[in-house]
Design a protein around this motif. Sequence first.
Motif, PDB file in Angstrom:
ATOM      1  N   ALA A  45      23.118  15.056  83.843  1.00 12.68           N
ATOM      2  CA  ALA A  45      22.421  14.347  84.922  1.00 12.68           C
ATOM      3  C   ALA A  45      22.246  12.874  84.563  1.00 12.68           C
ATOM      4  O   ALA A  45      22.470  11.980  85.394  1.00 12.68           O
ATOM      5  CB  ALA A  45      21.065  15.005  85.192  1.00 12.68           C
ATOM      6  N   ARG A  46      21.859  12.610  83.326  1.00 12.44           N
ATOM      7  CA  ARG A  46      21.708  11.228  82.882  1.00 12.44           C
ATOM      8  C   ARG A  46      23.049  10.501  82.930  1.00 12.44           C
ATOM      9  O   ARG A  46      23.142   9.375  83.415  1.00 12.44           O
ATOM     10  CB  ARG A  46      21.135  11.175  81.465  1.00 12.44           C
TER      11      ARG A  46
ATOM     12  N   ALA B 258      23.941   9.638  86.461  1.00 16.45           N
ATOM     13  CA  ALA B 258      23.134   8.530  86.966  1.00 16.45           C
ATOM     14  C   ALA B 258      23.706   7.194  86.500  1.00 16.45           C
ATOM     15  O   ALA B 258      23.808   6.245  87.284  1.00 16.45           O
ATOM     16  CB  ALA B 258      21.683   8.686  86.515  1.00 16.45           C
TER      17      ALA B 258
ATOM     18  N   VAL C 274      15.779   9.274  84.554  1.00 17.22           N
ATOM     19  CA  VAL C 274      16.503  10.502  84.881  1.00 17.22           C
ATOM     20  C   VAL C 274      16.456  11.458  83.689  1.00 17.22           C
ATOM     21  O   VAL C 274      16.217  12.655  83.861  1.00 17.22           O
ATOM     22  CB  VAL C 274      17.961  10.209  85.297  1.00 17.22           C
TER      23      VAL C 274
ATOM     24  N   ALA D 120      14.737  15.025  84.185  1.00 15.24           N
ATOM     25  CA  ALA D 120      15.635  16.174  84.041  1.00 15.24           C
ATOM     26  C   ALA D 120      15.196  17.055  82.866  1.00 15.24           C
ATOM     27  O   ALA D 120      15.210  18.288  82.965  1.00 15.24           O
ATOM     28  CB  ALA D 120      17.072  15.707  83.857  1.00 15.24           C
TER      29      ALA D 120
ATOM     30  N   LEU E 275      19.485  16.694  91.296  1.00 10.38           N
ATOM     31  CA  LEU E 275      19.214  15.272  91.121  1.00 10.38           C
ATOM     32  C   LEU E 275      19.680  14.550  92.370  1.00 10.38           C
ATOM     33  O   LEU E 275      20.777  14.813  92.870  1.00 10.38           O
ATOM     34  CB  LEU E 275      19.975  14.722  89.905  1.00 10.38           C
TER      35      LEU E 275
ATOM     36  N   LEU F  86      19.819  10.455  93.825  1.00  7.43           N
ATOM     37  CA  LEU F  86      19.597   9.021  93.644  1.00  7.43           C
ATOM     38  C   LEU F  86      19.835   8.361  94.989  1.00  7.43           C
ATOM     39  O   LEU F  86      20.862   8.611  95.629  1.00  7.43           O
ATOM     40  CB  LEU F  86      20.571   8.437  92.626  1.00  7.43           C
TER      41      LEU F  86
ATOM     42  N   ILE G 226      14.620   8.127  92.567  1.00  9.19           N
ATOM     43  CA  ILE G 226      15.163   9.210  91.768  1.00  9.19           C
ATOM     44  C   ILE G 226      14.348  10.452  92.110  1.00  9.19           C
ATOM     45  O   ILE G 226      13.118  10.412  92.065  1.00  9.19           O
ATOM     46  CB  ILE G 226      15.033   8.906  90.260  1.00  9.19           C
TER      47      ILE G 226
ATOM     48  N   VAL H  39      14.152  14.673  91.216  1.00  9.25           N
ATOM     49  CA  VAL H  39      14.620  15.827  90.456  1.00  9.25           C
ATOM     50  C   VAL H  39      13.854  17.034  90.988  1.00  9.25           C
ATOM     51  O   VAL H  39      12.625  17.067  90.940  1.00  9.25           O
ATOM     52  CB  VAL H  39      14.407  15.648  88.939  1.00  9.25           C
TER      53      VAL H  39
ATOM     54  N   TRP I 271       9.571  12.729  91.753  1.00  6.54           N
ATOM     55  CA  TRP I 271      10.301  11.535  92.143  1.00  6.54           C
ATOM     56  C   TRP I 271       9.712  10.297  91.479  1.00  6.54           C
ATOM     57  O   TRP I 271       8.547  10.282  91.055  1.00  6.54           O
ATOM     58  CB  TRP I 271      10.298  11.371  93.660  1.00  6.54           C
TER      59      TRP I 271
END
Length: 192
Positions: free
Chosen positions: A42-43, A46, A69, A73, A89, A91, A102, A104, A153
């Motif tokens: 996920a990171r 992003a 993130v 996450a 996720l 964005l 953001i 999640v 968020w």
Amino acid sequence: MHAAARQARTDKPLLTRTTTAPAEHPSRTAQFASTPRGAHLARRLAVQCMEEWGYPPVSDTSCSVALVVAELAANAVQHGRTPGRDFALRLTLDPAASLLRIEVADTASAKRPPATPPSPHPESESGRGLLLVDALAVRWGSEPRRPVGKTVWAELPVEASTRPHPNGGPVRSECHTHTLGEVRDIAGEWDT
């Protein structure tokens, strides 16, 4: 096939979509396995997405987004994990407001983050993630997710992109995000 098995086999998010909302707000949504590897991916997604939107990986904006993130996450994996369920996720860039939202989402309704970041003991090894989110975000919170779960968020200020806005005009920003040095100073205060 289980979500975790699909995730491990492809080494990519389970689902990723890029959309443009009616107001020309670029958006990316993806689902990940509720595992540490899913949080890592996920990171990475992003950072890739921010680069596509004109924020190089070494920019303060991209680094701040990656950090937030990663924290959200990791919390979804550690505190919001439901066996067999993924986390999502999203964005969304709002160039006019100079903000990136953001989100999640996980499936654990009962475990919501505190309204304010906790104050961990100086010697504890964890518990500082929401402090970082609070330091980097303009605002953050959580809300119930229907039919089950929650969405945590955060809205981060974004600097002017290195690319023009999709409608042809430049992206301008009067917001200033914390520099990595400022974040390191904040983190250093916790170590004393």
